[in-house]
Scaffold this motif. Structure first.
Motif, PDB file in Angstrom:
ATOM      1  N   VAL A 229       0.881  -1.215  -0.149  1.00  6.07           N
ATOM      2  CA  VAL A 229      -0.091  -0.029   0.149  1.00  6.07           C
ATOM      3  C   VAL A 229       0.968   1.179  -0.110  1.00  6.07           C
ATOM      4  O   VAL A 229       1.846   1.376   0.759  1.00  6.07           O
ATOM      5  CB  VAL A 229      -0.956   0.125   1.238  1.00  6.07           C
ATOM      6  CG1 VAL A 229      -1.653   1.499   1.225  1.00  6.07           C
ATOM      7  CG2 VAL A 229      -1.866  -1.234   1.314  1.00  6.07           C
TER       8      VAL A 229
ATOM      9  N   LEU B 290      -2.569   0.633  -4.557  1.00  7.93           N
ATOM     10  CA  LEU B 290      -2.202  -0.825  -4.414  1.00  7.93           C
ATOM     11  C   LEU B 290      -1.360  -1.274  -5.277  1.00  7.93           C
ATOM     12  O   LEU B 290      -1.469  -0.873  -6.362  1.00  7.93           O
ATOM     13  CB  LEU B 290      -3.474  -1.478  -4.109  1.00  7.93           C
ATOM     14  CG  LEU B 290      -4.516  -0.882  -3.375  1.00  7.93           C
ATOM     15  CD1 LEU B 290      -5.877  -1.759  -3.583  1.00  7.93           C
ATOM     16  CD2 LEU B 290      -4.310  -1.064  -1.662  1.00  7.93           C
TER      17      LEU B 290
ATOM     18  N   ALA C 243       0.915  -4.675   2.518  1.00  2.00           N
ATOM     19  CA  ALA C 243      -0.610  -4.448   2.512  1.00  2.00           C
ATOM     20  C   ALA C 243      -1.260  -5.509   3.311  1.00  2.00           C
ATOM     21  O   ALA C 243      -1.844  -6.857   3.069  1.00  2.00           O
ATOM     22  CB  ALA C 243      -1.131  -4.949   1.066  1.00  2.00           C
TER      23      ALA C 243
END
Length: 505
Positions: free
Chosen positions: A259, A456, A480
């Motif tokens: 992320v 992402l 993430a």
């Protein structure tokens, strides 16, 4: 090739070690194990009249070739429950396939040329229903892409044009994966499918604000005679064992999901810009990861490369290509841009200079003439499809993993995915592919469906490059975790960063 059975009864374990019980809160699952409950063929309910029996791919489709690609969307538990999701999907799919008719067909090889083509015979798309045994979304280690996305993406039969996959988690959340063949779509087309799906379901299957353009070969016609730069021959190689790294070598690459916060994207862009030139967000991120690549290479090689997969729709010549048709076109309008430089030059240059190098490389291929040359080049190279034993297609040299170390960036950031088809919006939307024998590092960048400005990234990295990402003092690419994706309690480090940022405002 025979089609899959109409119904596959009973759970089909995809792993020898299924997770059978709930995990204690906060303990990440070692991996996601998915069992298939059913596979059903669904046909278009109202096939369009006069649709060609065989759809010829364009030369741009043939350059990238035929391989499986997924777009995985992960949703928190809907109030209506998973059975309602399955029922709505079953009910809507026949009408959806009537609008997107090639996806009810099959990818087949032309008997004379060996080239792939799309048989539009309404053989049926596949609807897969599966469950992740005993695993909640909050327990999934999404940072490890192989053990999360790689398990959610259910393998499907070669030749299928669409495998629509629903996977239920123990918490009630679910994943909806659009699995298809890259011969049919690029990033623009792949993200258009769930957007059209959501729009049709929200309107009861009656209205769609745009109609897809399926015809391909006439849109990108080769010139007579074909004309292209001889330098194109150096950009491509046969996708054959002799030109690819060994399977054991490519197996050492690791898959990670990250992320990048909106604050970090903005900070990188500011650092990559000057008074004379404002860097794009993708250029800024590219400059940062190019420096990480240089750090990972160190003294092992004097040179390194970055490459970008570029969508040329907005750059096509309006005199030759109708803008409205191109926007509705689902096929491939892609090419690669690349730049090789000294490792020392990347390491020692300011971020703004490295971002400028990225921008210059992309600008060189962001031309309508580039795509015309690619169409002509492929027209002169179609004979490769007849040679099945030697590798029946071409691939870009920069992606093979030969030569100086290369990192390929594919950006899905321009493509917004709505995703709400009556059961709320997803919290994760990310493409997924299994790259086979390609040995270069790769990153695919997508915007968060939360639409908070964060990105992402799913990445395939050499261990040394993964270590460089982990050691980055700026920590731009953060793992993430389920918490960062909104499936669990907030990460304490993220809360502290948010509080620190707020206190400075």
């Amino acid at each position: 090739m025979s089609p899959p059975p109409q119904q596959q009864q009973g759970p089909v374990p995809l792993s020898p070690r299924p997770q059978c019980s709930f995990l204690p809160a906060g303990m990440p699952a070692e991996r996601v194990d998915v069992a298939v409950t059913s596979r059903t063929l669904v046909r278009a309910s109202d096939p369009p009249r006069g649709f060609p029996a065989v759809l010829q791919p364009s030369n741009l489709d043939l350059i990238l070739g035929s391989f499986h690609i997924y777009l995985i969307a992960v949703y928190p538990a809907p109030a209506a429950g998973f059975p309602a999701v399955v029922a709505a999907t079953r009910a809507a799919l026949p009408a959806f396939l009537s609008r997107f008719f090639p996806f009810a067909g099959r990818i087949v090889a032309n008997a004379d040329t060996g080239a792939p083509e799309i048989a539009c015979d309404n053989a049926g798309a596949e609807l897969v229903v599966a469950h992740a045994a005993g695993v909640r979304l909050a327990d999934v280690d999404f940072a490890d892409a192989d053990r999360s996305l790689g398990r959610i993406a259910v393998p499907f039969q070669q030749g299928l044009a669409l495998s629509l996959q629903l996977v239920r988690f123990a918490c009630g959340g679910f994943a909806l994966s659009w699995a298809t063949d890259h011969l049919l779509v690029d990033g623009h087309g792949l993200t258009a499918l769930p957007n059209a799906w959501s729009e049709l379901l929200r309107t009861g299957g009656r209205l769609l604000s745009w109609e897809p353009h399926h015809e391909r070969a006439s849109l990108f016609r080769p010139r007579d005679p074909p004309r292209y730069s001889p330098s194109l021959d150096a950009e491509f190689t046969r996708y054959a064992p002799a030109s690819l790294p060994s399977s054991l070598l490519t197996a050492t690459l690791v898959r990670r999901n990250y992320v990048v916060s909106a604050a970090d994207v903005d900070r990188l862009r500011a650092a990559a810009s000057t008074r004379a030139r404002r860097a794009t967000r993708l250029e800024a991120l590219s400059a940062h990861v190019w420096k990480l690549l240089a750090a990972a290479v160190g003294g092992l090689d004097a040179r390194c490369r970055m490459a970008w997969l570029v969508d040329g729709r907005r750059r096509l010549d309006g005199a030759r290509y109708d803008a409205g048709t191109v926007r509705r076109y689902l096929g491939n309008v892609l090419t690669y841009a690349s730049r090789e430089v000294d490792v020392e030059a990347v390491s020692s240059s300011p971020l703004a200079d490295v971002a400028a190098m990225a921008g210059e490389a992309i600008a060189e291929v962001f031309r309508s003439e580039r795509y015309e040359e690619l169409v002509d080049w492929m027209e002169a190279r179609k004979g490769v499809f007849r040679d099945r034993e030697g590798g029946g297609k071409w691939t870009e040299v920069v992606g093979t993993g030969t030569g100086s170390p290369a990192l390929v960036v594919s950006s899905f950031v321009p493509f917004h995915v709505e995703g709400d088809f009556g059961f709320g919006r997803p919290r994760l939307v990310i493409p997924w592919i299994r790259p086979g024998r390609l040995g270069s590092a790769a990153m695919t960048v997508a915007r968060s469906p939360v639409e908070d400005g964060s990105w992402l990234i799913t990445a395939r990295l050499w261990p040394r490059l993964a270590d460089a990402v982990d050691a980055d003092p700026d920590a731009v690419l953060k793992p993430a975790t389920a918490a960062r994706l909104g499936f669990g309690a907030p990460d304490p480090a993220d809360v502290m960063q948010m509080q620190d940022t707020t206190s400075r405002m």
